[in-house]
Design a protein around this motif. Structure first.
Motif, short mmCIF file in Angstrom:
data_model
loop_
_atom_site.label_atom_id
_atom_site.label_comp_id
_atom_site.label_asym_id
_atom_site.label_seq_id
_atom_site.Cartn_x
_atom_site.Cartn_y
_atom_site.Cartn_z
N ARG A 34 39.03 45.10 -13.47
CA ARG A 34 38.77 43.76 -12.91
C ARG A 34 38.55 42.74 -14.04
O ARG A 34 38.99 41.60 -13.94
N ALA A 37 41.92 41.72 -15.39
CA ALA A 37 42.62 40.90 -14.39
C ALA A 37 42.08 39.48 -14.39
O ALA A 37 42.86 38.51 -14.34
N GLU A 38 40.76 39.34 -14.49
CA GLU A 38 40.17 38.01 -14.47
C GLU A 38 40.42 37.27 -15.78
O GLU A 38 40.60 36.05 -15.79
N TYR A 39 40.44 38.02 -16.88
CA TYR A 39 40.71 37.38 -18.17
C TYR A 39 42.10 36.76 -18.16
O TYR A 39 42.29 35.58 -18.49
N SER A 41 43.99 36.09 -15.63
CA SER A 41 44.07 35.06 -14.60
C SER A 41 43.57 33.72 -15.14
O SER A 41 44.15 32.67 -14.89
N SER A 42 42.49 33.77 -15.93
CA SER A 42 41.95 32.55 -16.52
C SER A 42 42.93 31.97 -17.55
O SER A 42 43.05 30.75 -17.67
N LYS A 44 46.20 32.27 -17.39
CA LYS A 44 47.29 31.68 -16.59
C LYS A 44 46.87 30.34 -16.01
O LYS A 44 47.68 29.39 -15.97
N ASN A 45 45.62 30.21 -15.59
CA ASN A 45 45.13 29.00 -14.94
C ASN A 45 44.58 27.97 -15.92
O ASN A 45 44.04 26.94 -15.51
N HIS A 48 40.69 29.45 -19.73
CA HIS A 48 40.18 30.36 -20.76
C HIS A 48 39.68 29.66 -22.01
O HIS A 48 38.99 30.27 -22.83
#
Length: 247
Positions: A34, A37-39, A41-42, A44-45, A48
Motif C-alpha cells: 500500500r 501504491a500511494e507513493y 499515486s502521489s 502521478k498526481n 509528491h
C-alpha cells in the motif's frame, strides 16, 4: 532502459525506498504494498513534491512541473484577489512549500518580470507565475543563454558555452547582473545573431529547453533584444506553457 531513463522510474523507486527506510515504523503499519501504491499515486498526481527539499523538487522535469502546479494550486487566490507581492513575499510563500527554496531563483524571476530592474517593485501573481515557470523549469538552459548573451554583448566568441558547475545555476543570472551594470545588460544584442546561437545551443543541449520555434519567433519581433526582455516575451508564449504542461 530507455523507458526507465525517460520516465525516471529508478529515481522515484530509489526515493520511495529511502523514504520507507527512514519512516519504516510509520509506513509498515499499513503494509509495504500500500505504501508503494500511494507513493507512486502521489507522483502521478503531482502531490509528491509538497514540503520536499529543493534538490528533490528540481531533480526531474516532472518534479519541476509538479512544483509549479502545486504553487499555482496553493496560491492562485492571490491572483484572483488582485494582490501584488514583493520578491521577499514570493520567496516566503514558495518556502512554505519547499523550506530551502533559494531566494536567488526568486530574484532571477523578478528580473524577468521587471526586465532587469533591481528595485523591488510589487508583482502580480500572473506575471510572477509565468516568469517563475520559465525560470524554474528551464534554469540550466537559460543559464547557457545568459552566457551566450554576455559573450555577444562584450564581443566574445559565443560558439562554446559551458555552464560553470561550481555555482548553482539558479544563481547565475543574479551573479551576472551584479557583475555588470544594468545599463549594459539592457543595451541588447542583434536578435538574429542571438537566434543563430540559440539554434546551435538547442542542437547540443541535453536537458529541457523551450520550443525552438517559439524562441526563434520571439527573436524575429525586433532587430535588437535584451536578455530579460527576451525571457519576458518567452514567458508569455502559449507554446512554452503547453510544453511544460503544468498550468
Amino acid at each position: 532502459m530507455g523507458y526507465l531513463a525517460e520516465t525516471n522510474v529508478l529515481f522515484y523507486l530509489n526515493d520511495a525506498l529511502i523514504q520507507l527506510l527512514e519512516h519504516r515504523e510509520e509506513y509498515t503499519q499499513f503494509g509495504v504494498t500500500r505504501y508503494f501504491a500511494e507513493y507512486f499515486s502521489s507522483v502521478k498526481n503531482s502531490n509528491h513534491v509538497l514540503f520536499r527539499e529543493y534538490n528533490y523538487i528540481k531533480a526531474t522535469p516532472h518534479n519541476r512541473a509538479s512544483f509549479i502546479k502545486v504553487f499555482w494550486r496553493c496560491f492562485r487566490q492571490i491572483g484572483r484577489s488582485g494582490d501584488v507581492l514583493s520578491v521577499a513575499e514570493y520567496s516566503s510563500v514558495l518556502q512554505l512549500l519547499c523550506p530551502d527554496f533559494p531566494v536567488e531563483l526568486v530574484q532571477s524571476t523578478a528580473r524577468i518580470v521587471l526586465v532587469d530592474d533591481t528595485v523591488d517593485y510589487l508583482m502580480s501573481f500572473a506575471d510572477f507565475l509565468y516568469a517563475f515557470q520559465l525560470q524554474f523549469y528551464y534554469q540550466e538552459f537559460l543559464a547557457s543563454v545568459l552566457a551566450i548573451y554576455q559573450d555577444l554583448l562584450y564581443g566574445k566568441n559565443p560558439n562554446t558555452v559551458i555552464v560553470p558547475t561550481s555555482i548553482a545555476v539558479e544563481q547565475l543570472p543574479l551573479l551576472a547582473t551584479e557583475e555588470n551594470s544594468t545599463q549594459e545588460l539592457q543595451e541588447g544584442v542583434e536578435a538574429s545573431t542571438l537566434a543563430e546561437c540559440i539554434n546551435g545551443l538547442c542542437d547540443r543541449f541535453k536537458q529541457s529547453h523551450p520550443p525552438r520555434s517559439c524562441m526563434l519567433d520571439v527573436l524575429q519581433q525586433s532587430p535588437k533584444v535584451s536578455y530579460y526582455s527576451f525571457l519576458m516575451s518567452l514567458s508569455k508564449q502559449d507554446a512554452v506553457n503547453a510544453h511544460i504542461g503544468a498550468l
